[in-house]
Scaffold this active site. Structure first.
Site, PDB file in Angstrom:
ATOM      1  N   GLY A 148      14.386-110.408   2.429  1.00  0.00           N
ATOM      2  CA  GLY A 148      13.143-111.210   2.514  1.00  0.00           C
ATOM      3  C   GLY A 148      12.857-111.553   4.024  1.00  0.00           C
ATOM      4  O   GLY A 148      12.417-112.818   4.093  1.00  0.00           O
ATOM      5  N   LYS A 149      13.328-111.097   4.782  1.00  0.00           N
ATOM      6  CA  LYS A 149      13.171-110.941   6.452  1.00  0.00           C
ATOM      7  C   LYS A 149      11.826-111.374   6.690  1.00  0.00           C
ATOM      8  O   LYS A 149      11.338-112.567   7.095  1.00  0.00           O
ATOM      9  CB  LYS A 149      13.655-110.558   7.629  1.00  0.00           C
ATOM     10  CG  LYS A 149      15.524-110.251   7.337  1.00  0.00           C
ATOM     11  CD  LYS A 149      15.775-109.102   8.048  1.00  0.00           C
ATOM     12  CE  LYS A 149      15.838-108.245   8.149  1.00  0.00           C
ATOM     13  NZ  LYS A 149      16.293-107.006   6.230  1.00  0.00           N
ATOM     14  N   GLU A 194      33.016 -90.067 -18.862  1.00  0.00           N
ATOM     15  CA  GLU A 194      32.897 -91.187 -18.854  1.00  0.00           C
ATOM     16  C   GLU A 194      33.984 -92.238 -19.675  1.00  0.00           C
ATOM     17  O   GLU A 194      33.854 -93.391 -18.807  1.00  0.00           O
ATOM     18  CB  GLU A 194      31.291 -91.624 -18.837  1.00  0.00           C
ATOM     19  CG  GLU A 194      30.436 -90.565 -18.377  1.00  0.00           C
ATOM     20  CD  GLU A 194      30.191 -91.292 -16.920  1.00  0.00           C
ATOM     21  OE1 GLU A 194      30.661 -92.367 -17.007  1.00  0.00           O
ATOM     22  OE2 GLU A 194      30.059 -89.904 -16.073  1.00  0.00           O
ATOM     23  N   GLY A 251      15.329-105.765   2.522  1.00  0.00           N
ATOM     24  CA  GLY A 251      15.195-105.721   1.328  1.00  0.00           C
ATOM     25  C   GLY A 251      15.613-107.643   0.944  1.00  0.00           C
ATOM     26  O   GLY A 251      15.378-107.890  -0.059  1.00  0.00           O
TER      27      GLY A 251
END
EC number: 3.4.24.-
Length: 665
Positions: free
Chosen positions: A209-210, A427, A207
């Site tokens: 951008g190759k 949390e 993901g």
């Protein structure tokens, strides 16, 4: 349904062939104008002398008679009746009752029909085989072109992607810009004896951008650009992969200068001879041919190979050597400035509200790849359209980030008040411990709304991009991860299954601190183990342990010590600020989601713990009771705040000695 598709190719020929066979069969079985009659009626006509002439067709077991009133009848007879009919007709002929006589006919075999029936099975099998191969090869005229390359030639009419459409990968663009310049003006480089790289390998996480960079090169280069996937080389037939490699390079050389782009090259470029039971012979033949074409004995210039993969560690060393892939360009996750540029690229033409600040979104998305950021913008646009709004606002972008990170909210899940309270304390424990520790990332949001697979989550975001992590930061991260389980133990005196993922992450961090990063004083700066082998990805089988059982026991002890120490820190913080924890839980039960400002308001009474340097040294090289010595050059590299912290103490009562010019430090 596309009717024409089913009446193209071998299927049409099969139908025509069957029709011809039926016509021949029907024609061979036709018998002119004779009228079919019952066998008994024909025999009665013969016996009563009504027949003028007769013809017995022996092979078909059929008799045709012409009556004295010129009617023509025909009928069939069974085995054994033919001789009796012949005797009756012979007797009538001798008695003069058959004016036209009778004849016994043995029809000759139809040569064409026999040939059709004998060849029919073979023809059908061949046509079915060609039909299946046509489907596997993609139809059209590629029926027998098994060894032809499947590469797509990017034409001038294809919508162009240029370097202006790519952001966050400036170094890769610079390397590929040089490739484009050489193809457009080779004399500039040849004048000084420079040789352009034969291959450029783009590698990095998925993901980043190759493939987009390769499309940008195709749009910028202005030369023939052949694109193919690594999986398109190897199929079910032996030798097809190597043949396709040869054909691909022959096409590129014929149109040189040209660029070949192979996406996911690890499909054919893995280590030869590795994996369970040895290597894959067909894949290795394909790789051997690729190696020869890139830098073999007889190679012509003008063809540049660009390849992309996210697994460079499993590629064969012969593929990575200079002369083949001369340049290996890392396309990593973008930094803050890169994320800003990517968001601007994907935000072009989209209607944003005035409150949208893409720089804030970039700071909120550390670690996101270009594909993640594109997904964030697209999710925001989809949400805006879903609610019939005209502008994409900041709240929608915030929601899209949460959807990309943790999934959509599960509004249909109904939980009891007791479970909501447990989740709120869990949390809240994460958030409070993270806020109190000096090296933990600031809390950005706390929610108890289920999202994705999580029942609730605490989001912490770093103030800036980090590329190195200290031991103190990892210790604080461990304490923050264990804050939820510790809050459950403190309030309810019993743990739940909600901390399973926290414990998994904490255990992995602690083990890496001991075995990968050498952060254990007891075991020293050593790496333990060679990592788990991946049998199907071109590596050795299994996990090789290069240490003794005593060391294994010591590693387990150290991992436990790190986790127990983090648990104690979280317990101390939660006990000290139990009233703040209760206030936070009350707010969570009421509002379900708290923003950064709301959390900071609740945590106002909390004082952050002072920063502590957990480095205590290894052996006699750096005794813990002696402060480190800084030279004037080293001081010049530090900021004023760093010098103040070091000279006044690092939280443990220690200080830093300065190296005096002309004297001993």
């Amino acid at each position: 349904m596309d009717v024409k598709r089913y009446f193209r190719g071998p299927l049409l020929w099969i139908l025509l062939f069957g029709l011809v066979v039926l016509l021949f069969t029907w024609g061979a079985g036709s018998n002119g104008s004779s009228k079919d009659q019952d066998t008994s009626k024909v025999i009665q006509a013969i016996q009563t002398g009504q027949v003028k002439s007769a013809k017995i067709i022996d092979k078909d077991q059929r008799i045709e008679v012409t009556l004295k009133n010129n009617q023509e009848w025909q009928s069939s007879w069974v085995s054994g009746q033919g001789l009796d009919l012949q005797k009756q007709l012979q007797a009538q002929a001798q008695a003069g009752q058959l004016s036209g006589g009778y004849n016994v006919e043995v029809p000759k075999q139809n040569l064409l029909l026999s040939l059709l029936f004998s060849l029919l099975p073979i023809v059908v099998i061949v046509l079915i085989f060609l039909f299946l191969m046509n489907q596997m090869q993609g139809g059209g005229s590629r029926v027998m072109n098994f060894g032809k390359s499947k590469a797509k030639l990017i034409s001038k009419d294809t919508p162009k992607t240029t370097f202006s459409d790519v952001a966050g990968a400036d170094e890769a663009i610079e390397e590929l810009q040089e490739i484009k310049d050489f193809l457009q003006n080779p004399a500039k480089f040849q004048a000084i004896g420079a040789k352009i790289p034969k291959g450029v390998l783009l590698y990095g996480p998925p993901g980043t951008g190759k493939t987009l960079l390769a499309r940008a090169v195709a749009g910028e280069a202005g030369v023939p650009f052949y694109s193919i996937s690594g999986s398109d080389f190897v199929e079910m037939f032996v030798g097809v992969g190597a043949s396709r490699v040869r054909d691909l390079f022959e096409q590129a050389k014929a149109n040189a200068p040209a660029i070949i782009f192979i996406d996911e090259i690890d499909a054919v470029g893995r280590h030869r001879g590795a994996g369970l039971g040895g290597g894959h012979d067909e894949r290795e033949q394909t790789l051997n041919q690729l190696l020869v074409e890139m830098d073999g004995f007889d190679v012509k210039g003008g063809v540049i190979l660009i390849a992309a993969t996210n697994r460079p560690d499993i590629l064969d060393p012969a593929l990575l050597r200079p002369g083949r892939f001369d340049r290996q360009v890392t396309v990593d996750r973008p930094d803050l400035e890169g994320r800003k540029g990517i968001l601007r690229v994907h935000g072009r033409g989209k209607p944003f509200a005035p409150d949208v600040d893409l720089d804030v979104i970039a700071r909120r998305t550390p670690g996101f790849t270009g594909a993640d950021l594109a997904n964030v913008i697209n999710e925001a646009a989809l949400l805006t359209a879903r609610f019939d709004r005209k502008l994409i606002d900041m709240a929608t972008l915030e929601e899209s980030i949460d959807r990309v990170m943790a999934g959509p909210e599960r509004k249909t899940r109904v939980m009891s008040e007791s479970e909501k309270k447990i989740i709120a304390y869990h949390e809240g424990g994460h958030a409070l411990v993270a806020h109190a520790l000096p090296n933990a990332d600031p809390v950005h949001k706390v929610t108890i709304l289920p999202r994705g697979r999580a029942l609730g989550y605490t989001m912490t975001l770093p103030m800036e991009d980090k590329f190195l992590t200290t031991r103190s930061e990892m210790n604080d991260q461990l304490a923050m991860l264990l804050g939820g389980r510790t809050a459950e133990e403190l309030v309810f005196h019993e743990p739940t299954t909600g901390a399973a993922n926290d414990i998994e992450k904490a255990t992995a961090i602690a083990r890496n601190m001991v075995t990968e990063y050498g952060m254990s004083e007891r075991l020293g700066a050593r790496k333990f183990g060679t990592g788990a082998g991946e049998v199907f990805l071109g590596r050795d089988v299994g996990h090789e342990r290069d240490y003794s059982e005593d060391i294994a026991s010591a590693i387990d002890d150290e991992v436990r010590r790190y986790i127990e120490s983090a648990h104690d820190v979280a317990w101390e913080i939660l006990v000290q600020y139990r009233d703040v924890l209760d206030d936070l839980v009350l707010q969570l039960m009421d509002k379900e989601t708290l923003s950064k400002d709301q959390v900071l308001e609740i945590f106002a009474p909390i004082q952050k713990r002072p920063k502590q340097n957990s480095y205590t040294g290894y052996g006699k090289r750096t005794p813990s009771d002696r402060p480190p010595v800084l030279t004037p050059k080293e001081l010049a590299l530090l900021g004023p705040k760093d010098v103040q912290d070091l000279t006044q103490g690092n939280g443990q009562g220690s200080s830093v000695e300065l190296d005096k010019p002309g004297g001993e430090g």
